[in-house]
Design an enzyme around this catalytic site. Structure first.
Site, mmCIF file in Angstrom:
data_model
loop_
_atom_site.group_PDB
_atom_site.id
_atom_site.type_symbol
_atom_site.label_atom_id
_atom_site.label_comp_id
_atom_site.label_asym_id
_atom_site.label_seq_id
_atom_site.Cartn_x
_atom_site.Cartn_y
_atom_site.Cartn_z
ATOM 1 N N ARG A 59 0.793 -1.224 0.000
ATOM 2 C CA ARG A 59 0.000 0.000 0.000
ATOM 3 C C ARG A 59 0.828 1.279 0.000
ATOM 4 O O ARG A 59 0.583 2.188 -0.785
ATOM 5 C CB ARG A 59 -0.926 0.065 1.232
ATOM 6 C CG ARG A 59 -2.224 -0.627 1.083
ATOM 7 C CD ARG A 59 -2.614 -1.243 2.398
ATOM 8 N NE ARG A 59 -1.646 -2.255 2.735
ATOM 9 C CZ ARG A 59 -1.706 -3.514 2.287
ATOM 10 N NH1 ARG A 59 -2.715 -3.888 1.572
ATOM 11 N NH2 ARG A 59 -0.756 -4.391 2.578
ATOM 12 N N THR A 60 1.789 1.364 0.908
ATOM 13 C CA THR A 60 2.491 2.640 1.072
ATOM 14 C C THR A 60 3.271 2.962 -0.205
ATOM 15 O O THR A 60 3.189 4.066 -0.738
ATOM 16 C CB THR A 60 3.429 2.576 2.297
ATOM 17 O OG1 THR A 60 2.688 2.035 3.381
ATOM 18 C CG2 THR A 60 3.944 3.949 2.663
ATOM 19 N N LYS A 88 26.351 -3.787 -0.377
ATOM 20 C CA LYS A 88 27.826 -3.717 -0.425
ATOM 21 C C LYS A 88 28.374 -3.015 0.809
ATOM 22 O O LYS A 88 29.568 -2.784 0.923
ATOM 23 C CB LYS A 88 28.273 -2.962 -1.674
ATOM 24 C CG LYS A 88 27.824 -3.559 -2.986
ATOM 25 C CD LYS A 88 28.293 -2.663 -4.130
ATOM 26 C CE LYS A 88 27.453 -2.861 -5.374
ATOM 27 N NZ LYS A 88 27.617 -1.757 -6.320
ATOM 28 N N ARG A 109 11.150 3.665 3.723
ATOM 29 C CA ARG A 109 10.784 2.697 4.773
ATOM 30 C C ARG A 109 12.054 1.919 5.117
ATOM 31 O O ARG A 109 12.793 1.495 4.222
ATOM 32 C CB ARG A 109 9.710 1.733 4.287
ATOM 33 C CG ARG A 109 9.459 0.601 5.275
ATOM 34 C CD ARG A 109 8.263 -0.223 4.923
ATOM 35 N NE ARG A 109 7.030 0.521 5.132
ATOM 36 C CZ ARG A 109 5.817 0.011 4.954
ATOM 37 N NH1 ARG A 109 5.678 -1.246 4.570
ATOM 38 N NH2 ARG A 109 4.739 0.751 5.151
ATOM 39 N N HIS A 137 4.816 5.682 11.655
ATOM 40 C CA HIS A 137 4.358 5.555 10.259
ATOM 41 C C HIS A 137 3.387 6.721 10.030
ATOM 42 O O HIS A 137 2.174 6.538 9.962
ATOM 43 C CB HIS A 137 3.669 4.193 10.084
ATOM 44 C CG HIS A 137 3.389 3.796 8.669
ATOM 45 N ND1 HIS A 137 3.474 4.662 7.591
ATOM 46 C CD2 HIS A 137 3.014 2.588 8.134
ATOM 47 C CE1 HIS A 137 3.157 4.011 6.482
ATOM 48 N NE2 HIS A 137 2.877 2.750 6.789
HETATM 49 N N1 CP Z 1 -0.313 0.002 5.768
HETATM 50 C C1 CP Z 1 0.896 -0.298 5.250
HETATM 51 O O1 CP Z 1 1.926 0.297 5.631
HETATM 52 O O2 CP Z 1 0.865 -1.260 4.280
HETATM 53 P P1 CP Z 1 2.128 -1.777 3.475
HETATM 54 O O3 CP Z 1 3.054 -2.438 4.457
HETATM 55 O O4 CP Z 1 1.600 -2.704 2.433
HETATM 56 O O5 CP Z 1 2.790 -0.557 2.869
#
Ligand code: CP
Length: 311
Positions: A59-60, A88, A109, A137
């Protein structure tokens, strides 16, 4: 949109980086985008977004890429961290310096708590935290707040239940911190004792005089809730597989439990889900987690357009 000029050029590492007013301006923009698909369509033409995902995401990552493409901009990034020079031994600081040399903003991320703050320190362009380990998040929080606002018409005077892995759940930490800035929010944290909310989040809630309770029983809490925020027990955060297996199916929301909830309650989940929401719940109109994921794209469009500068 009085506060958009303040957001321009800003990083988003944790939910409190934006004021309540700045978030409100993003929600108003998101609702305009939802109503009119042409709104902001070309506002990021010529801009580049680097997507650096050192952990898996559906999603993100896809919603950020969709958001940037819908705004007329472009994306670059590696398909997974294994195909970057991190394997590396390149440091995160150096990787960020490179991405900041090529792109106008960075979405990252990373499994390490604090990595987004480090990235912000070394970047020449805005950094958006797409999840740093079990810490924060913040764009999921924008998604969650927009969903509550859009479907309940307000963010305030609500009882919000959080259920599942509250210890490692970064979406829970970010949302609890963000909700603490709104009026008359009561939070009920439902988890086994091994997965309770970290002390530092509880300290923040106490300092802000937020009413909250910790419980283990989901069924008994259901009748009180306006919002139920379900979460996955995250295998990837456990050090011990036996602990994960023991706890993974501790809460399963099904139709019987939904029958205990208010008629106007909504069920959110950041997704992905595993077993914690039975598929039979998907057809209940109060189950809004797929809508929530779509709102995530609208709010990320508003965020990118604002950070990169609305024309
Ligand atoms: N909600 C969320 O962060 O989903 P993903 O891990 O799929 O990005």
């Amino acid at each position: 949109m009085a506060n958009i000029s303040k957001i321009k050029g800003k990083s988003l590492v944790e939910p409190e980086d934006f004021s309540v007013e700045e978030m409100e301006s993003l929600f108003l923009m998101s609702e305009k985008i939802e109503k009119n698909e042409k709104y902001l369509r070309e506002s990021c033409r010529g801009k580049l977004l680097a997507t650096l995902f050192f952990e898996p995401s559906t999603r993100t990552r896809l919603s950020f890429e969709a958001a940037m493409l819908r705004l007329g901009g472009s994306c670059l990034g590696f398909a997974d961290s294994g195909s970057s020079s991190a394997v590396k031994g390149e440091s995160l600081a150096d990787t960020i310096r490179m991405a900041a040399s090529y792109a106008d903003a960075i979405v990252m991320r990373n499994p390490k708590e604090g990595s987004a703050l480090l990235a912000k320190r070394y970047s020449y362009v805005p950094v958006i935290n797409a999840g740093d380990g079990g810490h924060h998040h913040p764009t999921q929080t924008l998604t969650d707040l927009l969903t509550i606002r859009r479907l309940l018409g307000k963010i305030g005077n609500l009882t919000v239940g959080f259920c599942g892995d509250l210890k490692f759940g970064r979406t829970v930490h970010s949302l609890a911190k963000a909700l603490a800035r709104y009026e008359k929010i009561k939070m009920i944290f439902i988890s086994p004792k091994e997965l309770v909310l970290p002390e530092y989040i509880k300290t923040i809630l106490k300092k802000r005089n937020v009413l909250f309770e910790e419980r283990e029983n989901l069924e008994k809490s259901m009748p009180e809730l306006d919002v139920l925020y379900m979460t996955r027990v995250q295998r990837e955060r456990f050090f011990n597989e036996d602990d994960y297996i023991r706890l993974k199916d501790i809460y399963v929301l099904n139709s019987d439990k939904m029958s205990l909830g208010k008629e106007k309650m909504i069920v959110l989940h950041p997704l992905p889900r595993v077993n914690e929401i039975a598929v039979e719940v998907d057809s209940d109109p109060r189950a809004v987690y797929f809508k929530q994921a779509k709102y995530g794209m609208y709010v990320r469009m508003a965020l990118l357009a604002s950070i990169l500068g609305v024309k």
